[in-house]
Each structure stands twice: as C-alpha cells, then as structure tokens.
Design a protein around this motif. Structure first.
Motif, short mmCIF file in Angstrom:
data_model
loop_
_atom_site.label_atom_id
_atom_site.label_comp_id
_atom_site.label_asym_id
_atom_site.label_seq_id
_atom_site.Cartn_x
_atom_site.Cartn_y
_atom_site.Cartn_z
N ILE A 401 -30.67 32.72 89.36
CA ILE A 401 -29.92 31.75 88.58
C ILE A 401 -30.87 30.70 88.00
CG2 ILE A 401 -28.05 30.05 88.65
CD1 ILE A 401 -27.04 31.53 91.17
N PRO A 402 -30.90 30.55 86.68
CA PRO A 402 -31.73 29.49 86.10
C PRO A 402 -31.29 28.12 86.62
CG PRO A 402 -31.05 31.04 84.40
CD PRO A 402 -30.27 31.38 85.64
N GLN A 403 -32.25 27.29 86.96
CA GLN A 403 -31.96 25.98 87.54
C GLN A 403 -31.19 25.08 86.58
OE1 GLN A 403 -35.83 23.62 87.75
NE2 GLN A 403 -36.54 25.67 87.18
N ALA A 404 -31.17 25.43 85.29
CA ALA A 404 -30.48 24.61 84.29
C ALA A 404 -28.99 24.51 84.57
CB ALA A 404 -30.70 25.20 82.90
N TYR A 405 -28.44 25.50 85.28
CA TYR A 405 -26.99 25.53 85.51
C TYR A 405 -26.66 24.74 86.78
CZ TYR A 405 -26.84 28.72 81.65
OH TYR A 405 -26.95 29.26 80.38
N ASP A 406 -26.71 23.42 86.64
CA ASP A 406 -26.55 22.52 87.78
C ASP A 406 -25.21 22.68 88.48
OD1 ASP A 406 -29.07 21.37 87.39
OD2 ASP A 406 -28.29 19.92 85.95
N PRO A 488 -19.17 38.20 85.75
CA PRO A 488 -18.35 37.61 84.68
C PRO A 488 -16.98 38.26 84.49
CG PRO A 488 -20.21 38.87 83.79
CD PRO A 488 -20.43 38.76 85.25
N GLN A 489 -16.80 39.49 84.95
CA GLN A 489 -15.53 40.18 84.76
C GLN A 489 -14.49 39.84 85.83
OE1 GLN A 489 -17.62 44.11 84.20
NE2 GLN A 489 -16.06 44.35 82.62
N ALA A 490 -14.90 39.14 86.87
CA ALA A 490 -13.93 38.72 87.89
C ALA A 490 -12.96 37.70 87.29
CB ALA A 490 -14.67 38.14 89.10
N SER A 491 -11.72 37.74 87.72
CA SER A 491 -10.66 36.95 87.06
C SER A 491 -10.95 35.46 87.05
CB SER A 491 -9.31 37.21 87.75
OG SER A 491 -9.36 36.83 89.11
N ASP A 492 -11.50 34.92 88.14
CA ASP A 492 -11.79 33.49 88.22
C ASP A 492 -13.30 33.24 88.29
OD1 ASP A 492 -9.34 32.33 87.96
OD2 ASP A 492 -8.89 32.30 90.09
N SER A 493 -14.05 34.06 87.60
CA SER A 493 -15.50 33.88 87.58
C SER A 493 -15.87 32.58 86.89
CB SER A 493 -16.17 35.05 86.84
OG SER A 493 -15.85 35.00 85.45
N PHE A 494 -17.07 32.11 87.17
CA PHE A 494 -17.56 30.92 86.48
C PHE A 494 -17.63 31.16 84.97
CE2 PHE A 494 -20.02 29.65 90.57
CZ PHE A 494 -18.89 29.03 91.06
N PHE A 495 -17.94 32.40 84.56
CA PHE A 495 -17.94 32.69 83.13
C PHE A 495 -16.55 32.49 82.54
CE2 PHE A 495 -17.11 35.48 79.55
CZ PHE A 495 -18.13 35.11 78.68
N ASN A 496 -15.53 33.02 83.20
CA ASN A 496 -14.17 32.89 82.66
C ASN A 496 -13.70 31.44 82.62
OD1 ASN A 496 -13.62 35.49 81.89
ND2 ASN A 496 -12.73 36.09 83.85
N TRP A 497 -14.29 30.59 83.46
CA TRP A 497 -13.94 29.16 83.44
C TRP A 497 -14.88 28.36 82.53
CZ3 TRP A 497 -9.45 27.35 84.44
CH2 TRP A 497 -8.63 27.95 85.39
N PHE A 499 -18.18 28.11 82.15
CA PHE A 499 -19.43 27.51 82.59
C PHE A 499 -20.61 27.91 81.70
CE2 PHE A 499 -18.76 26.36 87.35
CZ PHE A 499 -17.47 25.93 87.07
N PHE A 500 -20.47 29.03 80.96
CA PHE A 500 -21.60 29.57 80.20
C PHE A 500 -21.28 29.70 78.72
CE2 PHE A 500 -21.78 31.30 84.53
CZ PHE A 500 -23.05 30.88 84.93
#
Length: 574
Positions: A401-406, A488-497, A499-500
């Motif tokens: 995980i890149p450190q940029a994603y605090d 990212p394909q998980a229903s409540d992933s950070f991507f789906n919320w 974050f990215f």
C-alpha cells in the motif's frame, strides 16, 4: 398466554428495580413511556459505578460532538486489561446502544442490566461484559420526536450524527470520529459475542422482538453452525418462554410478510457485518416500533439477559472455537466477496401477523395498504435465508500500500492489522488491477457516491515503491478484513467507498491539432496497429462515426497515455 408472559417480564424488571435500587426514568414513569436523557444517563452511571471494584468506566476519546465515547467494562476479578483477559481464556460480550438514539430501548435496558448484574452479584468468572451506553451522543442530545411510525417514548434522540451520518452505515469507511473510535475499541477487545440494539420500521405484526443475526454465509462454516445451534436456536426458544416469541427481521420479499421474509445480508458497513470480519457472533435486535415502549424495553432486557446467560454457558467452547478458526484462516486461500439470494432454497417459519388489505386513501383516493389488528393470525410463511457465492478471490501473499493513502493506513491500524514499512526504495513484481468498468450512484449516500458492479482486469508488472510504503502480509488473523476492504470488487471495499477516486480521472490529455499528425505517423509505422484500428471501427459504429473517439482510441495506445489511469494503486504480491 403471550400477553401474560409479557406482563410477567415487565413486572420482573420493576421488581428488580426495588431489589437493586436506583431507578431509571423508564421505571419511575407510571406509563413507562419515558427514555433517559444524556445528563440522566451520565448521572446514573457515575453514581452506580462509584467505588465498584468490578466495574470501570473508560473514556475512549472525543466523539463528533466533543463528548467522550464511553465504555463500561464489567469484570468480576477487577481485571480491565483486554490482553490479560484474553490470556485468561475469558469470553467477551460487547453491547452497543444508541447508534440510532431514536431507538432507545437498549440505552434504558442496559442501564437496568448493568445495575442488576452488579447489585445482584451476577458477574461470571468466565465472561467480561463491555457496554457502550450510547454510541451516537450527538443524536441523543438532539432530542425530540422524529419517527412518525413509532409508538413512543414521549421524546427521544435523532437518528443522524452531528455531521448527519447514519452511523450504522459508517463502520467500514469510518468517516466519523465515532466510527474510528469504535474500530479501535472493537479490535482491541476482540469480542466473542456482539449485541447492537435497534427498533424496526416497516410492516405490522404481533411480534415485539425481531432479530438480525450475523448472516451464516458471512461467517466461517464452523462458527456459523455453532452460532446457529448453540446461540440462535436457544435464544428463540428461551425468548418464547419469556413471552416474547421472536421472528427474523421482517424484510418482506413482496408487499407484506406473507410473501416471505428475506434474510438480511449484513455488509461490513453495518455493525454486525463489521463484527463478522473479526469472526464475532453478532446480533442486532429490532423491536417492533408500534408496540408500547415498556414492552419494547422489556423484550430488549430479556434478550440481553438471555444472551449473557448463554454466553456464560458457552464461554469456554466459544473462545476455543474462535481461536481455532483464526488459525485455520491463515491457511485459507479462497474468500467469497460477492453473494446473491438463493430463491430456490426456502424454508417455512412460524409467523404471528395481522391480516393485510387495501382500501381507498382519504388523501390520494388511491389504494393504500393497511393492517387489521382485529384479525391476528398464526401461520407459516416462506423464509429465504441462503445466499449463493457469486465472486471468490484468491488471497495474495501480501498487499503493498502506498503510504500516500493515509486514511487506508489509519483504518488498518485501528483494526490491528500488522504492517511493515519498506526500508528503502524498491521495484517489485506485483499483480495489479485495472478498473475496467463500474457503476456509480447518481445521488449521494452517507457522504459518498458509492461504486458498485466493479469489473477489473489483472496485470502482472514491475512497480516502483518507496521507503515508508506498507507491506501487509495476509498471513494474519485480520485477513478477512483485508480481503473485504482492499479487494475493489467487494461490496463495501474502500474502492467502492471512493477512497481511490482520483485514479478514475486522467491527468494528462492531448490537443487534437497536435496529436493528429503523431497519430497518423503511428498508423504508418505500425501496420498491426492500423489493422486493429480498422477492425475496431468496423465493429463499433460510435467509434467509426466520431473523429474524437478515433483519436482517443489511438491516444490510449500511444506512449503518451498515462499508465496510472484507472490503475488500482494497491499491489498484490503473489
């Protein structure tokens, strides 16, 4: 008979108050239609827990209204260290109240429960109890009447937080201070059983108490089977004996419950779904909103008490089983992150309802639904309780995980995920995802425009990482949490919320009058590209009819096109 049992249960609570002293407003109100205020709650616990050697009130940190989120710990031997408690093999029962302060039964029931446990010397050697007296403090302070479909109490708190969040949609994304504190305290205490009190909304029926249990398909099979037989079935049996026959949460397949109930698939945004990521048995009681408040509190108290008694009986087995499961998970390779309802699998369950019908609305002159309480019935109805896996993921050896994603790093730390910082800049062979397609909500939901139906392609590549980026091994008990947040394909992933979301927009582009000449040279020098270009235009009419789309097609295949566009930044080490 049911009404007699209910009366006995309610009266028994009133008797407890005489035995154990210090009444709450609910008990002193002749109509039992008053819930405690925040100031009364604070005063009650301050007085009750004063000089108690087996109880401790802990301030966890400031909530979104500035007042501290508090945790009451009841421990018979006076040990309030979660690590020490776990080392002794004790089970932890964790209760949460007032996430929706307009549903305050648990707030009142917990006050009586803590008092009766302490003053009645009912603490167990084998179980430690953790209770959040009120989770949404801002909502509790915002007192009034805002639930049109609810029968009392006379005044109560508001559903939303200080920032207008529904906190029971915030557990995985943790936009609020409250949720971040909860992530930390839940992971620290690692409860074996979780109980989160609510009031329902929806259809009318005779049941006072309905129940959401952590969905069996979301738990390890061993824990799922154990929970059903050693906890859930017993709670149903014993609640019926107490005069509160339960039914699963009433989420009707059609307009009314007779069409069948659908088992609630609790994703990690919800409290019990979040608890499932930590392999905790979870229950969300939902009392019926239109029953008298005294009956709703009495049923919550009864279920709370029965759950505690059963946890005492099962403490040793449950702790042992969860420890075994956590070890087995270290070797599990495949994880389900998508489900769909199995409509071919249905069971019949007993239901106490009211006949429903339609009549002409006095307001709209159209047909409206109504329930006739003069026509109660008892019958069996369909219950759809099974879900089919639709997407499985093979876990990587590690994520990077890149450190940029605090925010991501902060949440992983709050959930006690073990992470190792890179000691130097490096290039690694990783598997990456490129986001191929996704759908985004067209209106805001809980402060976000969530994504869904994400499609990805996998790419093996060399990727640069830097000193301080985070290497996260999946060989740890938090693996389920990692999979459902980082895939990212998980229903409540950070991507789906969201974050990215920055990766979903290009940072560089082209001017047509300049790129046109370069694109022409590309086609002249690369005959294979030219052949693909002609074939693409023949296949896609929109591409063939649009000069701009043709230049975009070529730009995407040029050396200028940015590789990071739609490239999900978290690498998978295989």
């Amino acid at each position: 008979m049911k009404k007699v049992f209910c009366l006995i249960s309610i009266c028994s609570i009133m008797v407890f108050s005489n035995l154990y002293g210090q009444q709450i407003p609910f008990e002193s109100d002749p109509n039992s239609n008053r819930t405690v205020t925040y100031d009364e709650l604070q005063h009650f616990y301050t007085e009750l827990l004063k000089d108690q050697k087996s109880a401790k009130l802990i301030d966890l940190g400031k909530t979104d209204v500035g007042k501290p989120l508090q945790l009451i710990v009841l421990s018979k031997d006076g040990d309030f260290d979660p690590n020490s408690i776990k080392a002794k093999g004790k089970a932890v029962l964790f209760m949460n109240n007032g996430i929706h302060p307009g549903e305050p039964e648990g707030i009142d029931a917990s006050m009586m429960f803590v008092r009766d446990i302490l003053n009645g010397n009912k603490l167990s050697d084998d179980v430690v109890i953790c209770i959040i007296p009120v989770y949404n403090i801002a909502g509790m302070l915002n007192r009034g009447t805002t639930r049109a479909n609810q029968n009392g109490p006379e005044a109560y708190g508001f559903r939303g937080s200080r920032q207008h969040y529904d906190l029971n949609r915030d557990f995985i994304k943790a936009d609020t201070r409250n949720a971040m504190l909860f992530n930390e305290v839940f992971s620290t205490w690692d409860p074996d059983v979780f109980f989160d009190t609510h009031t329902s909304n929806g259809a009318d029926y005779q049941h006072i108490m309905t129940l959401i249990a952590t969905h069996p398909d979301k738990l390890h099979p061993k824990l799922s089977k154990y929970m059903q037989h050693n906890f859930t079935e017993r709670l149903y049996q014993k609640m019926e004996k107490r005069g509160f026959p339960m039914i699963p949460y009433v989420d009707s397949k059609g307009e009314t419950p007779e069409t069948g109930l659908v088992s609630f698939l609790d994703g990690p945004r919800y409290s019990t779904g979040y608890a499932a990521l930590h392999h905790s048995i979870g229950y969300m009681p939902e009392t019926h909103m239109w029953k008298p408040y005294k009956e709703r509190v009495a049923s919550t108290y009864a279920l709370m008490e029965l759950l505690y008694e059963n946890t005492i009986v099962e403490a040793g087995k449950l702790v042992k089983l969860r420890n075994e499961i956590k070890q087995e998970l270290l070797h599990q390779q495949s994880f389900t992150i998508g489900w769909t309802l199995d409509t071919n699998k249905v069971e019949q369950i007993p239901f106490l309802g009211y006949e429903a019908g339609h009549k002409t609305s006095k307001i709209t002159a159209e047909n409206r639904l109504y329930y006739d309480r003069s026509k109660p019935y008892a019958k069996t109805i369909p219950y759809y309780s099974s879900y089919i896996p639709t997407l499985k993921i093979q876990k990587p050896k590690a994520y990077i995980i890149p450190q940029a994603y605090d925010k991501v790093v902060q949440l992983l730390r709050a959930n006690r995920v073990e992470m190792t910082p890179l000691k130097s800049d490096t290039v690694l062979d990783v598997q990456m995802y490129r986001i191929v397609d996704y759908k985004t909500s067209n209106k805001p939901y809980e402060g976000h425009y969530p994504h869904a139906d994400v499609q990805v392609e996998t790419i093996k590549m060399k990727q640069a990482y830097f000193e301080g980026d985070w290497l996260v091994s999946t060989n740890q008990t938090a693996v389920r949490y990692l999979i459902e947040t980082l895939e990212p394909q998980a229903s409540d992933s950070f991507f789906n919320w969201n974050f990215f979301d920055a990766i979903l927009s290009q940072k560089e582009y082209f001017s047509a009058y300049i790129f046109e000449d370069y694109a022409s040279e590309m086609l002249e020098k690369d005959q294979a590209l030219k052949k693909d270009f002609i074939a693409a235009k023949q296949k896609d009419k929109q591409l063939n009819d649009s000069a701009q789309k043709q230049l975009e097609w070529l730009y995407e295949r040029s050396p200028f096109y940015e590789n990071s566009f739609k490239l999900y930044p978290i690498g998978r080490i295989l």
